[in-house]
Design an enzyme around this catalytic site. Structure first.
Site, PDB file in Angstrom:
ATOM      1  N   SER A   1       0.887  -1.297  -0.009  1.00  0.00           N
ATOM      2  CA  SER A   1       0.384   0.075  -0.052  1.00  0.00           C
ATOM      3  C   SER A   1       1.468   1.516   0.540  1.00  0.00           C
ATOM      4  CB  SER A   1      -0.922  -0.527   1.541  1.00  0.00           C
ATOM      5  OG  SER A   1      -1.242   1.283   1.472  1.00  0.00           O
TER       6      SER A   1
ATOM      7  N   TYR B   1      -2.173   0.184  10.285  1.00  0.00           N
ATOM      8  CA  TYR B   1      -2.976  -0.741   9.199  1.00  0.00           C
ATOM      9  C   TYR B   1      -1.390  -0.762   8.001  1.00  0.00           C
ATOM     10  CZ  TYR B   1      -3.875  -1.380   4.201  1.00  0.00           C
ATOM     11  OH  TYR B   1      -3.395  -1.904   2.580  1.00  0.00           O
TER      12      TYR B   1
END
Ligand SMILES: NC(=O)c1ccc[n+]([C@@H]2O[C@H](COP(=O)([O-])OP(=O)(O)OC[C@H]3O[C@@H](n4cnc5c(N)ncnc54)[C@H](OP(=O)(O)O)[C@@H]3O)[C@@H](O)[C@H]2O)c1
Length: 236
Positions: free
Chosen positions: A137, A150
């Site tokens: 990501s 995250y």
């Protein structure tokens, strides 16, 4: 690697980026092994993509990982590509992160991602060939308040992916990392906890574009493909 006639295992194929990657890889002639927990969605997708094998499995469970490998090798006799895409978000300020939620996404985004790489290794080593694409990501490359827990999992995945690239190279296995940016998918509705960023759909990348970049990673073997943080006005 040209994916025509290759056996491609895609985790997280029941929605979003994984589903779009499955559709594109099928259109380009790959033989697919579709993996996710929602077997009904996988079965519906496999019906649309003739020849695809659907495996309802949870990648965090060791026995399920064995099922995936067995299903792929029994059906197709080899595994050429792993798209290591199953993942989940946790979007709360660090002060509020529940350790239970944190462990859950570490288990999925980091521990299971490495375990899936390990699971395909014997088949790829025997062939002396393979490609692994880990889906990270863009949050792992920028400091963004509210997504730290995250982002930390994806930062860990980046390192695992980079080291795997070095360690697996002598076996003819090419490991790449793709880092999507904010992409329109269910991801923002099924976070482990918290709320996704409220952004206009026009700012979001599309799952179809991310799928194109994942296939490009397989085809070129590039170490890392980081998607731009925003699509320019007017889209791609
Ligand atoms: N969307 C974004 O903005 C964005 C940005 C950067 C990176 N990413 C990354 O891209 C990847 C795909 O996300 P997405 O946007 O496509 O979200 P998504 O639509 O929510 O897809 C996530 C997929 O992972 C599967 N999955 C979740 N837990 C699993 C488990 N334990 N075992 C097997 N499969 C599991 C889900 O299927 P089941 O629920 O059926 O198991 C689903 O198919 C993730 O790794 C995510 O971190 C997304």
């Amino acid at each position: 690697m040209d994916i025509t006639d290759r056996v491609v295992v895609i985790t997280g194929a029941s929605s979003g980026i994984g589903e779009a990657t499955a559709r594109l890889a099928h259109a380009r002639g790959a033989h697919l092994v579709l993996v996710a927990r929602r077997g009904d969605r996988l079965a519906a997708l496999a019906d649309e993509l003739p020849g695809a094998e659907a495996v309802g499995a949870d990648v965090t469970i060791p026995g399920d990982r064995r099922l995936i490998i067995d299903a792929a090798t029994e059906r197709f006799g080899r595994i050429d590509v792993l798209v290591n895409n199953a993942g989940r978000g946790l979007h709360v300020p660090l002060a509020d992160v529940d350790p239970v939620d944190h462990v859950a996404i570490l288990e999925l985004n980091v521990v299971a991602a490495l375990a899936m790489m390990q699971a395909v290794l014997p088949a790829m080593r025997a062939q002396h060939e393979g490609a692994i694409v880990n889906i990270s990501s863009g949050t792992s490359k920028r400091v963004i308040p509210g997504v730290g827990a995250y982002a930390a999992t994806k930062t860990a995945l980046n390192m695992l992916s980079a080291v795997a690239r070095e360690e697996f190279a002598p076996d003819g296995i090419v490991v790449s990392t793709v880092l999507p940016t904010y992409t329109a998918s269910d991801f923002h509705d099924v976070l482990q906890a918290g709320q996704g960023p409220q952004r206009a759909p026009a700012d979001a990348d599309t799952v179809e574009h991310v799928a194109e970049e994942i296939l490009r990673a397989i085809e070129t073997g590039e170490a890392e493909i980081a998607l731009p943080p925003m699509i320019p006005a007017g889209g791609r």
